[in-house]
Design a protein around this motif. Structure first.
Motif, PDB file in Angstrom:
ATOM      1  N   GLY A   1      -0.924  24.383  10.247  1.00  0.00           N
ATOM      2  CA  GLY A   1       0.163  25.323  10.481  1.00  0.00           C
ATOM      3  C   GLY A   1       1.225  24.795  11.416  1.00  0.00           C
ATOM      4  N   VAL A   2       0.930  23.762  12.187  1.00  0.00           N
ATOM      5  CA  VAL A   2       1.883  23.233  13.162  1.00  0.00           C
ATOM      6  C   VAL A   2       3.011  22.473  12.482  1.00  0.00           C
ATOM      7  CG1 VAL A   2       2.134  21.587  15.057  1.00  0.00           C
ATOM      8  CG2 VAL A   2       0.169  23.116  14.998  1.00  0.00           C
ATOM      9  N   ALA A   3       2.680  21.608  11.572  1.00  0.00           N
ATOM     10  CA  ALA A   3       3.686  20.770  10.917  1.00  0.00           C
ATOM     11  C   ALA A   3       4.394  21.573   9.829  1.00  0.00           C
ATOM     12  CB  ALA A   3       3.039  19.540  10.319  1.00  0.00           C
ATOM     13  N   GLY A   4       5.704  21.681   9.973  1.00  0.00           N
ATOM     14  CA  GLY A   4       6.497  22.371   8.964  1.00  0.00           C
ATOM     15  C   GLY A   4       7.076  21.384   7.977  1.00  0.00           C
ATOM     16  N   ASP A   5       7.919  21.898   7.094  1.00  0.00           N
ATOM     17  CA  ASP A   5       8.537  21.038   6.083  1.00  0.00           C
ATOM     18  C   ASP A   5       9.532  20.062   6.696  1.00  0.00           C
ATOM     19  OD1 ASP A   5       7.069  22.274   4.113  1.00  0.00           O
ATOM     20  OD2 ASP A   5       8.640  23.763   3.690  1.00  0.00           O
ATOM     21  N   ASP A   6      10.018  20.368   7.900  1.00  0.00           N
ATOM     22  CA  ASP A   6      11.007  19.495   8.531  1.00  0.00           C
ATOM     23  C   ASP A   6      10.364  18.326   9.286  1.00  0.00           C
ATOM     24  OD1 ASP A   6       9.877  21.260  10.334  1.00  0.00           O
ATOM     25  OD2 ASP A   6      11.630  21.251  11.653  1.00  0.00           O
ATOM     26  N   VAL A   7       9.033  18.276   9.341  1.00  0.00           N
ATOM     27  CA  VAL A   7       8.331  17.192  10.033  1.00  0.00           C
ATOM     28  C   VAL A   7       7.851  16.180   8.999  1.00  0.00           C
ATOM     29  CG1 VAL A   7       6.377  16.602  11.514  1.00  0.00           C
ATOM     30  CG2 VAL A   7       7.593  18.763  11.849  1.00  0.00           C
ATOM     31  N   ALA A   8       8.312  14.946   9.154  1.00  0.00           N
ATOM     32  CA  ALA A   8       7.928  13.903   8.195  1.00  0.00           C
ATOM     33  C   ALA A   8       6.485  13.467   8.436  1.00  0.00           C
ATOM     34  CB  ALA A   8       8.850  12.696   8.360  1.00  0.00           C
ATOM     35  N   ALA A   9       5.790  13.175   7.357  1.00  0.00           N
ATOM     36  CA  ALA A   9       4.417  12.693   7.460  1.00  0.00           C
ATOM     37  C   ALA A   9       4.424  11.283   8.028  1.00  0.00           C
ATOM     38  CB  ALA A   9       3.763  12.703   6.091  1.00  0.00           C
ATOM     39  N   THR A  10       3.508  11.007   8.953  1.00  0.00           N
ATOM     40  CA  THR A  10       3.416   9.683   9.557  1.00  0.00           C
ATOM     41  C   THR A  10       1.970   9.235   9.598  1.00  0.00           C
ATOM     42  OG1 THR A  10       3.195  10.602  11.770  1.00  0.00           O
ATOM     43  CG2 THR A  10       5.413  10.047  11.067  1.00  0.00           C
ATOM     44  N   SER A  11       1.796   7.930   9.674  1.00  0.00           N
ATOM     45  CA  SER A  11       0.446   7.396   9.826  1.00  0.00           C
ATOM     46  C   SER A  11       0.217   6.916  11.242  1.00  0.00           C
ATOM     47  CB  SER A  11       0.213   6.250   8.845  1.00  0.00           C
ATOM     48  OG  SER A  11       1.091   5.184   9.138  1.00  0.00           O
ATOM     49  N   HIS A  12       1.298   6.855  12.035  1.00  0.00           N
ATOM     50  CA  HIS A  12       1.200   6.389  13.406  1.00  0.00           C
ATOM     51  C   HIS A  12       2.275   7.086  14.233  1.00  0.00           C
ATOM     52  CE1 HIS A  12       0.763   3.580  16.765  1.00  0.00           C
ATOM     53  NE2 HIS A  12      -0.381   3.248  16.219  1.00  0.00           N
ATOM     54  N   PRO A  13       1.971   7.461  15.466  1.00  0.00           N
ATOM     55  CA  PRO A  13       2.943   8.235  16.242  1.00  0.00           C
ATOM     56  C   PRO A  13       4.181   7.459  16.683  1.00  0.00           C
ATOM     57  CG  PRO A  13       1.007   7.754  17.555  1.00  0.00           C
ATOM     58  CD  PRO A  13       0.711   7.313  16.167  1.00  0.00           C
ATOM     59  N   ILE A  14       4.108   6.153  16.762  1.00  0.00           N
ATOM     60  CA  ILE A  14       5.283   5.364  17.148  1.00  0.00           C
ATOM     61  C   ILE A  14       5.603   4.391  16.026  1.00  0.00           C
ATOM     62  CG2 ILE A  14       4.986   5.550  19.651  1.00  0.00           C
ATOM     63  CD1 ILE A  14       3.572   2.882  19.659  1.00  0.00           C
ATOM     64  N   PRO A  15       6.866   4.046  15.854  1.00  0.00           N
ATOM     65  CA  PRO A  15       7.229   3.135  14.756  1.00  0.00           C
ATOM     66  C   PRO A  15       6.544   1.774  14.920  1.00  0.00           C
ATOM     67  CG  PRO A  15       9.180   4.129  15.740  1.00  0.00           C
ATOM     68  CD  PRO A  15       8.028   4.505  16.598  1.00  0.00           C
ATOM     69  N   MET A  16       6.053   1.257  13.837  1.00  0.00           N
ATOM     70  CA  MET A  16       5.377  -0.033  13.852  1.00  0.00           C
ATOM     71  C   MET A  16       6.202  -1.037  13.046  1.00  0.00           C
ATOM     72  SD  MET A  16       2.596   0.513  15.564  1.00  0.00           S
ATOM     73  CE  MET A  16       1.545  -0.852  15.193  1.00  0.00           C
ATOM     74  N   THR A  17       6.208  -2.270  13.502  1.00  0.00           N
ATOM     75  CA  THR A  17       6.866  -3.337  12.753  1.00  0.00           C
ATOM     76  C   THR A  17       5.817  -4.368  12.379  1.00  0.00           C
ATOM     77  OG1 THR A  17       7.389  -4.499  14.793  1.00  0.00           O
ATOM     78  CG2 THR A  17       9.079  -3.025  13.921  1.00  0.00           C
ATOM     79  N   ASN A  18       6.105  -5.108  11.346  1.00  0.00           N
ATOM     80  CA  ASN A  18       5.194  -6.134  10.889  1.00  0.00           C
ATOM     81  C   ASN A  18       5.140  -7.260  11.922  1.00  0.00           C
ATOM     82  OD1 ASN A  18       3.625  -7.924   9.524  1.00  0.00           O
ATOM     83  ND2 ASN A  18       4.937  -8.053   7.717  1.00  0.00           N
ATOM     84  N   VAL A  19       3.963  -7.564  12.413  1.00  0.00           N
ATOM     85  CA  VAL A  19       3.819  -8.609  13.418  1.00  0.00           C
ATOM     86  C   VAL A  19       3.269  -9.901  12.821  1.00  0.00           C
ATOM     87  CG1 VAL A  19       3.519  -7.000  15.317  1.00  0.00           C
ATOM     88  CG2 VAL A  19       1.523  -7.764  14.039  1.00  0.00           C
ATOM     89  N   PHE A  20       3.181  -9.960  11.521  1.00  0.00           N
ATOM     90  CA  PHE A  20       2.652 -11.149  10.867  1.00  0.00           C
ATOM     91  C   PHE A  20       3.742 -12.196  10.675  1.00  0.00           C
ATOM     92  CE2 PHE A  20      -0.007  -7.615   9.280  1.00  0.00           C
ATOM     93  CZ  PHE A  20      -1.204  -8.023   9.841  1.00  0.00           C
ATOM     94  N   ARG A  21       3.325 -13.430  10.644  1.00  0.00           N
ATOM     95  CA  ARG A  21       4.269 -14.522  10.404  1.00  0.00           C
ATOM     96  C   ARG A  21       4.605 -14.577   8.916  1.00  0.00           C
ATOM     97  NH1 ARG A  21       1.450 -18.266   7.704  1.00  0.00           N
ATOM     98  NH2 ARG A  21      -0.727 -18.578   8.172  1.00  0.00           N
ATOM     99  N   GLU A  22       5.651 -15.293   8.587  1.00  0.00           N
ATOM    100  CA  GLU A  22       6.011 -15.492   7.189  1.00  0.00           C
ATOM    101  C   GLU A  22       4.898 -16.251   6.486  1.00  0.00           C
ATOM    102  OE1 GLU A  22       8.693 -14.531   5.323  1.00  0.00           O
ATOM    103  OE2 GLU A  22       9.205 -13.280   7.030  1.00  0.00           O
ATOM    104  N   ASP A  23       4.655 -15.928   5.251  1.00  0.00           N
ATOM    105  CA  ASP A  23       3.639 -16.611   4.464  1.00  0.00           C
ATOM    106  C   ASP A  23       4.253 -17.867   3.863  1.00  0.00           C
ATOM    107  OD1 ASP A  23       1.299 -17.192   3.204  1.00  0.00           O
ATOM    108  OD2 ASP A  23       1.487 -15.657   1.663  1.00  0.00           O
ATOM    109  N   VAL A  24       4.000 -18.987   4.516  1.00  0.00           N
ATOM    110  CA  VAL A  24       4.584 -20.262   4.103  1.00  0.00           C
ATOM    111  C   VAL A  24       3.466 -21.168   3.604  1.00  0.00           C
ATOM    112  CG1 VAL A  24       5.883 -22.276   4.879  1.00  0.00           C
ATOM    113  CG2 VAL A  24       6.391 -20.016   5.832  1.00  0.00           C
ATOM    114  N   VAL A  25       3.677 -21.765   2.446  1.00  0.00           N
ATOM    115  CA  VAL A  25       2.692 -22.693   1.890  1.00  0.00           C
ATOM    116  C   VAL A  25       2.760 -23.998   2.672  1.00  0.00           C
ATOM    117  CG1 VAL A  25       1.968 -23.955  -0.161  1.00  0.00           C
ATOM    118  CG2 VAL A  25       2.878 -21.631  -0.377  1.00  0.00           C
ATOM    119  N   GLU A  26       1.614 -24.421   3.189  1.00  0.00           N
ATOM    120  CA  GLU A  26       1.531 -25.680   3.913  1.00  0.00           C
ATOM    121  C   GLU A  26       0.419 -26.512   3.298  1.00  0.00           C
ATOM    122  OE1 GLU A  26       0.969 -24.867   8.042  1.00  0.00           O
ATOM    123  OE2 GLU A  26       2.888 -23.825   8.238  1.00  0.00           O
ATOM    124  N   PRO A  27       0.497 -27.829   3.424  1.00  0.00           N
ATOM    125  CA  PRO A  27      -0.561 -28.652   2.843  1.00  0.00           C
ATOM    126  C   PRO A  27      -1.904 -28.361   3.520  1.00  0.00           C
ATOM    127  CG  PRO A  27       1.161 -30.016   3.867  1.00  0.00           C
ATOM    128  CD  PRO A  27       1.550 -28.606   4.040  1.00  0.00           C
TER     129      PRO A  27
END
Length: 99
Positions: free
Chosen positions: A44-70
Motif C-alpha cells: 500500500g505504500v508504493a503508489g503508481d508514481d513510484v518507480a520500481a527499483t531493485s536497489h535504493p541508490i543508482p548503480m553503475t557497471n563497475v566491470f571492465r570492457e570485455d577485450v579479447v586478449e591472447p
C-alpha cells in the motif's frame, strides 16, 4: 484481508511435502497471517508514481570492457601439471574402482 485458516496451512504444508502436527499448524496459522498483513501494508505504500527499483541508490557497471586478449597455449597451460594425458590434465578418479 481474509485470514489464513488452519486447514489452508495444512494444505500448503501438504503441497510442500512438510509434515506438521496439530500444534505446529495451530502455531503457524497466526504467524502466516502476520506476515501477509506486513506484506499488504508494504504494498500500500508504493503508489503508481513510484518507480520500481531493485536497489535504493543508482548503480553503475563497475566491470571492465570485455577485450579479447591472447591466452595460454595448451603447452603453456599444461606445463606445470604433474600429469598430462592427450593435452588434458590427468587427475585421479574419484568415482568407480579404487586404485
Amino acid at each position: 484481508m481474509p485470514e489464513i485458516t488452519r486447514d489452508e496451512v495444512a494444505h500448503l504444508a501438504d503441497l510442500a511435502r512438510i509434515d506438521l502436527d496439530d500444534a505446529e499448524l495451530d502455531h503457524l496459522a497466526p504467524q502466516l497471517n502476520v506476515i501477509l498483513e506486513a506484506v499488504a501494508s508494504i504494498q500500500g505504500v508504493a503508489g503508481d508514481d513510484v518507480a520500481a527499483t531493485s536497489h535504493p541508490i543508482p548503480m553503475t557497471n563497475v566491470f571492465r570492457e570485455d577485450v579479447v586478449e591472447p591466452g595460454l597455449t595448451p603447452a603453456e597451460a599444461l606445463s606445470g601439471a604433474p600429469e598430462v594425458e592427450d593435452q588434458r590434465f590427468s587427475v585421479p578418479r574419484i568415482l568407480g574402482e579404487e586404485q
